[in-house]
Design a protein around this motif. Structure first.
Motif, PDB file in Angstrom:
ATOM      1  N   LEU A  63       0.844  -1.173   0.000  1.00  0.00           N
ATOM      2  CA  LEU A  63       0.000   0.000   0.000  1.00  0.00           C
ATOM      3  C   LEU A  63       0.891   1.240   0.000  1.00  0.00           C
ATOM      4  CD1 LEU A  63      -3.000   0.902   0.138  1.00  0.00           C
ATOM      5  CD2 LEU A  63      -2.670   1.153   2.621  1.00  0.00           C
ATOM      6  N   ILE A  64       0.776   2.031  -1.062  1.00  0.00           N
ATOM      7  CA  ILE A  64       1.553   3.257  -1.175  1.00  0.00           C
ATOM      8  C   ILE A  64       0.709   4.394  -0.602  1.00  0.00           C
ATOM      9  CG2 ILE A  64       2.791   4.784  -2.740  1.00  0.00           C
ATOM     10  CD1 ILE A  64       3.876   1.912  -2.678  1.00  0.00           C
ATOM     11  N   THR A  65       1.220   5.029   0.470  1.00  0.00           N
ATOM     12  CA  THR A  65       0.404   6.015   1.169  1.00  0.00           C
ATOM     13  C   THR A  65       1.276   7.056   1.849  1.00  0.00           C
ATOM     14  OG1 THR A  65      -1.332   6.274   2.843  1.00  0.00           O
ATOM     15  CG2 THR A  65       0.343   4.618   3.282  1.00  0.00           C
ATOM     16  N   ASN A  66       0.736   8.216   2.085  1.00  0.00           N
ATOM     17  CA  ASN A  66       1.453   9.255   2.807  1.00  0.00           C
ATOM     18  C   ASN A  66       1.813   8.748   4.200  1.00  0.00           C
ATOM     19  OD1 ASN A  66       1.343  11.635   4.870  1.00  0.00           O
ATOM     20  ND2 ASN A  66       1.733  12.615   2.893  1.00  0.00           N
ATOM     21  N   GLY A  67       3.083   8.847   4.564  1.00  0.00           N
ATOM     22  CA  GLY A  67       3.512   8.396   5.879  1.00  0.00           C
ATOM     23  C   GLY A  67       3.868   6.931   5.918  1.00  0.00           C
ATOM     24  N   GLY A  68       3.638   6.202   4.793  1.00  0.00           N
ATOM     25  CA  GLY A  68       3.988   4.786   4.733  1.00  0.00           C
ATOM     26  C   GLY A  68       5.008   4.539   3.635  1.00  0.00           C
ATOM     27  N   ALA A  69       4.825   3.434   2.913  1.00  0.00           N
ATOM     28  CA  ALA A  69       5.734   3.104   1.823  1.00  0.00           C
ATOM     29  C   ALA A  69       5.518   4.081   0.668  1.00  0.00           C
ATOM     30  CB  ALA A  69       5.487   1.674   1.351  1.00  0.00           C
ATOM     31  N   THR A  70       6.584   4.723   0.212  1.00  0.00           N
ATOM     32  CA  THR A  70       6.478   5.674  -0.900  1.00  0.00           C
ATOM     33  C   THR A  70       7.580   5.484  -1.937  1.00  0.00           C
ATOM     34  OG1 THR A  70       7.779   7.303   0.327  1.00  0.00           O
ATOM     35  CG2 THR A  70       5.368   7.446   0.508  1.00  0.00           C
ATOM     36  N   SER A  71       8.387   4.428  -1.796  1.00  0.00           N
ATOM     37  CA  SER A  71       9.522   4.255  -2.694  1.00  0.00           C
ATOM     38  C   SER A  71       9.599   2.822  -3.212  1.00  0.00           C
ATOM     39  CB  SER A  71      10.829   4.610  -1.976  1.00  0.00           C
ATOM     40  OG  SER A  71      11.925   4.456  -2.839  1.00  0.00           O
ATOM     41  N   LEU A  72       9.945   2.679  -4.501  1.00  0.00           N
ATOM     42  CA  LEU A  72      10.170   1.393  -5.129  1.00  0.00           C
ATOM     43  C   LEU A  72      11.512   1.440  -5.842  1.00  0.00           C
ATOM     44  CD1 LEU A  72       6.628   0.901  -6.742  1.00  0.00           C
ATOM     45  CD2 LEU A  72       7.454  -0.136  -4.613  1.00  0.00           C
ATOM     46  N   GLY A  73      11.972   0.299  -6.349  1.00  0.00           N
ATOM     47  CA  GLY A  73      13.244   0.259  -7.065  1.00  0.00           C
ATOM     48  C   GLY A  73      13.152  -0.573  -8.328  1.00  0.00           C
ATOM     49  N   LEU A  74      13.802  -0.130  -9.391  1.00  0.00           N
ATOM     50  CA  LEU A  74      13.783  -0.833 -10.671  1.00  0.00           C
ATOM     51  C   LEU A  74      15.185  -1.337 -11.002  1.00  0.00           C
ATOM     52  CD1 LEU A  74      11.603   1.635 -12.790  1.00  0.00           C
ATOM     53  CD2 LEU A  74      10.852  -0.253 -11.331  1.00  0.00           C
ATOM     54  N   LEU A  75      15.316  -2.635 -11.220  1.00  0.00           N
ATOM     55  CA  LEU A  75      16.591  -3.212 -11.601  1.00  0.00           C
ATOM     56  C   LEU A  75      16.974  -2.765 -13.010  1.00  0.00           C
ATOM     57  CD1 LEU A  75      16.204  -6.940 -10.423  1.00  0.00           C
ATOM     58  CD2 LEU A  75      17.368  -5.071  -9.236  1.00  0.00           C
ATOM     59  N   MET A  76      18.263  -2.542 -13.215  1.00  0.00           N
ATOM     60  CA  MET A  76      18.788  -2.179 -14.527  1.00  0.00           C
ATOM     61  C   MET A  76      20.005  -3.068 -14.820  1.00  0.00           C
ATOM     62  SD  MET A  76      16.722   0.436 -15.214  1.00  0.00           S
ATOM     63  CE  MET A  76      17.422   1.510 -16.464  1.00  0.00           C
ATOM     64  N   ASP A  77      20.304  -3.305 -16.098  1.00  0.00           N
ATOM     65  CA  ASP A  77      21.534  -3.984 -16.475  1.00  0.00           C
ATOM     66  C   ASP A  77      22.139  -3.281 -17.682  1.00  0.00           C
ATOM     67  OD1 ASP A  77      20.169  -4.909 -18.739  1.00  0.00           O
ATOM     68  OD2 ASP A  77      19.854  -6.917 -17.939  1.00  0.00           O
ATOM     69  N   ASN A  78      23.302  -3.721 -18.112  1.00  0.00           N
ATOM     70  CA  ASN A  78      24.007  -3.032 -19.188  1.00  0.00           C
ATOM     71  C   ASN A  78      23.204  -3.000 -20.484  1.00  0.00           C
ATOM     72  OD1 ASN A  78      26.196  -2.476 -17.547  1.00  0.00           O
ATOM     73  ND2 ASN A  78      27.327  -4.319 -18.162  1.00  0.00           N
ATOM     74  N   GLY A 108      -4.189  10.778   3.505  1.00  0.00           N
ATOM     75  CA  GLY A 108      -5.445  10.078   3.273  1.00  0.00           C
ATOM     76  C   GLY A 108      -5.550   9.420   1.914  1.00  0.00           C
ATOM     77  N   ASP A 109      -4.701   9.821   0.953  1.00  0.00           N
ATOM     78  CA  ASP A 109      -4.693   9.194  -0.367  1.00  0.00           C
ATOM     79  C   ASP A 109      -3.823   7.939  -0.341  1.00  0.00           C
ATOM     80  OD1 ASP A 109      -6.252  11.237  -1.268  1.00  0.00           O
ATOM     81  OD2 ASP A 109      -4.653  12.281  -2.342  1.00  0.00           O
ATOM     82  N   SER A 110      -4.168   6.969  -1.166  1.00  0.00           N
ATOM     83  CA  SER A 110      -3.364   5.743  -1.222  1.00  0.00           C
ATOM     84  C   SER A 110      -3.699   4.952  -2.476  1.00  0.00           C
ATOM     85  CB  SER A 110      -3.607   4.878   0.018  1.00  0.00           C
ATOM     86  OG  SER A 110      -4.925   4.357   0.009  1.00  0.00           O
ATOM     87  N   PHE A 111      -2.769   4.091  -2.875  1.00  0.00           N
ATOM     88  CA  PHE A 111      -3.068   3.066  -3.886  1.00  0.00           C
ATOM     89  C   PHE A 111      -2.286   1.811  -3.545  1.00  0.00           C
ATOM     90  CE2 PHE A 111       0.618   5.252  -5.709  1.00  0.00           C
ATOM     91  CZ  PHE A 111       1.404   4.207  -6.192  1.00  0.00           C
ATOM     92  N   ARG A 112      -2.848   0.674  -3.924  1.00  0.00           N
ATOM     93  CA  ARG A 112      -2.198  -0.609  -3.660  1.00  0.00           C
ATOM     94  C   ARG A 112      -1.575  -1.122  -4.951  1.00  0.00           C
ATOM     95  NH1 ARG A 112      -2.494  -3.664   0.581  1.00  0.00           N
ATOM     96  NH2 ARG A 112      -4.427  -2.676   1.331  1.00  0.00           N
ATOM     97  N   LEU A 113      -0.282  -1.379  -4.902  1.00  0.00           N
ATOM     98  CA  LEU A 113       0.441  -1.830  -6.075  1.00  0.00           C
ATOM     99  C   LEU A 113      -0.111  -3.181  -6.556  1.00  0.00           C
ATOM    100  CD1 LEU A 113       2.917  -0.668  -7.628  1.00  0.00           C
ATOM    101  CD2 LEU A 113       4.320  -2.312  -6.354  1.00  0.00           C
ATOM    102  N   ALA A 114      -0.366  -3.290  -7.843  1.00  0.00           N
ATOM    103  CA  ALA A 114      -0.841  -4.559  -8.406  1.00  0.00           C
ATOM    104  C   ALA A 114       0.322  -5.535  -8.552  1.00  0.00           C
ATOM    105  CB  ALA A 114      -1.507  -4.322  -9.756  1.00  0.00           C
ATOM    106  N   THR A 115       0.048  -6.798  -8.295  1.00  0.00           N
ATOM    107  CA  THR A 115       1.065  -7.845  -8.402  1.00  0.00           C
ATOM    108  C   THR A 115       0.636  -8.887  -9.429  1.00  0.00           C
ATOM    109  OG1 THR A 115       0.129  -9.355  -6.750  1.00  0.00           O
ATOM    110  CG2 THR A 115       1.473  -7.517  -5.926  1.00  0.00           C
TER     111      THR A 115
END
Length: 461
Positions: free
Chosen positions: A298-313, A407-414
């Motif tokens: 759950l991406i929300t203010n005050g909670g998780a707000t960061s993700l990471g993307l793998l990269m290669d050459n 108060g705004d949020s979204f849940r990342l789809a898996t």
């Protein structure tokens, strides 16, 4: 690709673990493009969504012969037997590579012998690649499905213009017979020739495929092609555009027909399109329940707000094509885009989310409140890409950050939302960055303009 990629290998392993251990959900995956003239660009269907689409509609088939010509198409071979994503239909699967390479689109005013390329049926022009070499065998008769693939594979591997050392692969499962002829079926046999996104590719081989299949006694035979409305043109019957909706509709038609005649009808499907690399994070919430929808972070203010993307050459290299570098043997097949897919969201009216990718502010965007999911897609401008590359080039991972109002949020789809939630209809999952590059040997790109000119005279819809 041309070099070994340890990061990508790890990413593939992580993808296989996703949904089971839920320990790590960052991966470089694959997807396949379908034509769509909307502002965000053509539709990208994740590989696991393609498997699900086949499973959902073709379970009552006697056999499905599925041939995929696209960059990274061999990823479907791995998914076909994966415990979570596997194909459950009786299938023979042929792919244009082993899942690790781009594909080469070959056109020439002269033949190459060996292998002996596919000749245009009306002009002195020749084509090479997986689809052309399948057509070459179909012109010669009614081959068994394994022979059809194997002979095309041999021709691909002999072609001197092949850029990426492509090695077509095949697999079968769930009782499929690879010695069945391509036009065999107990009661009925169907064929679908589908050119999804053929931008910057030769369109004629797909048309030659339909012509080669026309006299083989199919109960139904249809051709869809990138940006081509339903019409008869130059002796070829086009059923419509190469959109995802048309592809899905044809499979649903097979489901209806085969459900009333279980185990006695075959479908032979030939899909040629662009394949893309898709680096994504589909992070699960803590203590997520496996194989259950709405378990993403759950991406929300005050909670998780960061993700990471793998990269290669290789990912970095493809991101630069036709932008800061120009390989004459390659073209950029898709404008790179960022996306975020969500399984549910809650936002106040006119309350935006700000998105930052690798330190680049992409802007503020509105996400509607929903309980069934959605997707935000953001094509990146060339100026944004140049800035992004300058700031991040070579990093093994780049950050994605979200800023939301209280108060705004979204849940990342898996992937579990794709597989297990019938209300989730998006074609992809997670948050990620898509890039696609296609091999077109020089001076083939020059001739390609002539071919495209002939195609542009056709009426389009």
């Amino acid at each position: 690709m041309r070099t070994t990629r340890n990061v990508a290998a790890v990413a593939c392993a992580l993808l296989c673990l996703a949904g089971r251990a839920h320990a790590q959900q960052k991966a470089i995956t694959t997807g396949y493009m379908f034509w769509n003239k909307r502002a965000e660009g053509n539709d990208v269907l994740s590989a696991i969504k393609l498997n699900k689409l086949l499973n959902d509609n073709l379970g009552d088939a006697q056999q499905v012969n599925f041939f995929l010509d696209a960059c990274y198409s061999g990823a479907m071979i791995d998914l076909a037997t994966d415990p979570k994503f596997k194909l459950t239909i009786p299938y023979f699967l042929g792919t244009s590579d082993d899942g690790k390479t781009k594909s080469t689109d070959i056109g020439s005013s002269k033949d190459a012998d060996p292998p002996g390329r596919l000749k245009h049926s009306k002009k002195d022009y020749y084509f090479g690649g997986y689809t052309p070499y399948l057509v070459k065998q179909l012109r010669a008769g009614d081959p068994k499905v394994k022979d059809l693939h194997d002979k095309a594979k041999a021709d691909v591997e002999k072609d001197p213009a092949r850029l990426y050392n492509e090695k077509p692969q095949s697999a079968k499962g769930n009782g499929a017979d690879d010695q069945l002829k391509i036009n065999a079926g107990t009661n009925k046999k169907h064929a679908l020739v589908f050119g999804g996104d053929l931008s910057k590719l030769y369109t004629r081989p797909v048309e030659e495929m339909w012509l080669a299949m026309k006299g083989k006694g199919y109960d139904s035979l249809k051709l869809y092609q990138h940006n081509t409305k339903a019409q008869t043109f130059d002796g070829i019957d086009f059923a419509g555009n190469g959109t995802y909706e048309n592809f899905k509709s044809e499979l649903e038609g097979y489901k209806t027909a085969m459900g009333a005649d279980k185990g006695k009808q075959t479908a032979s499907i030939f899909l040629e399109t662009h394949g893309v690399r898709d680096t994504k994070d589909f992070k699960y919430q803590v203590n997520a329940i496996p194989n259950t929808p709405k378990q993403g972070e759950l991406i929300t203010n005050g909670g998780a707000t960061s993700l990471g993307l793998l990269m290669d050459n290789d990912y970095w290299r493809d991101l630069k094509e036709d932008l800061v570098i120009d390989d004459p043997n390659q073209v950029r097949a898709v404008q790179p885009r960022f996306y975020v897919s969500y399984s549910e969201s809650t936002f106040a009216p006119d309350s935006p989310v700000r998105i930052t990718l690798g330190g680049i502010d992409l802007g503020d965007f509105l996400i509607p409140s929903t309980t069934i999911g959605g997707m935000l897609e953001l094509p990146l401008t060339d100026s944004q890409l140049v800035q992004f590359i300058a700031m991040n080039d070579g990093l093994p991972e780049v950050a994605v950050n979200f800023t939301l109002a209280s108060g705004d949020s979204f849940r990342l789809a898996t992937d579990d939302d794709v597989l297990f939630d019938p209300n989730y209809t998006q074609l992809n999952y997670g948050a990620g960055l898509i890039v696609g590059v296609q091999g077109v040997p020089a001076p083939g790109a020059i001739v390609l303009g002539v071919v495209a000119m002939g195609f542009s005279r056709r009426r389009r819809g």
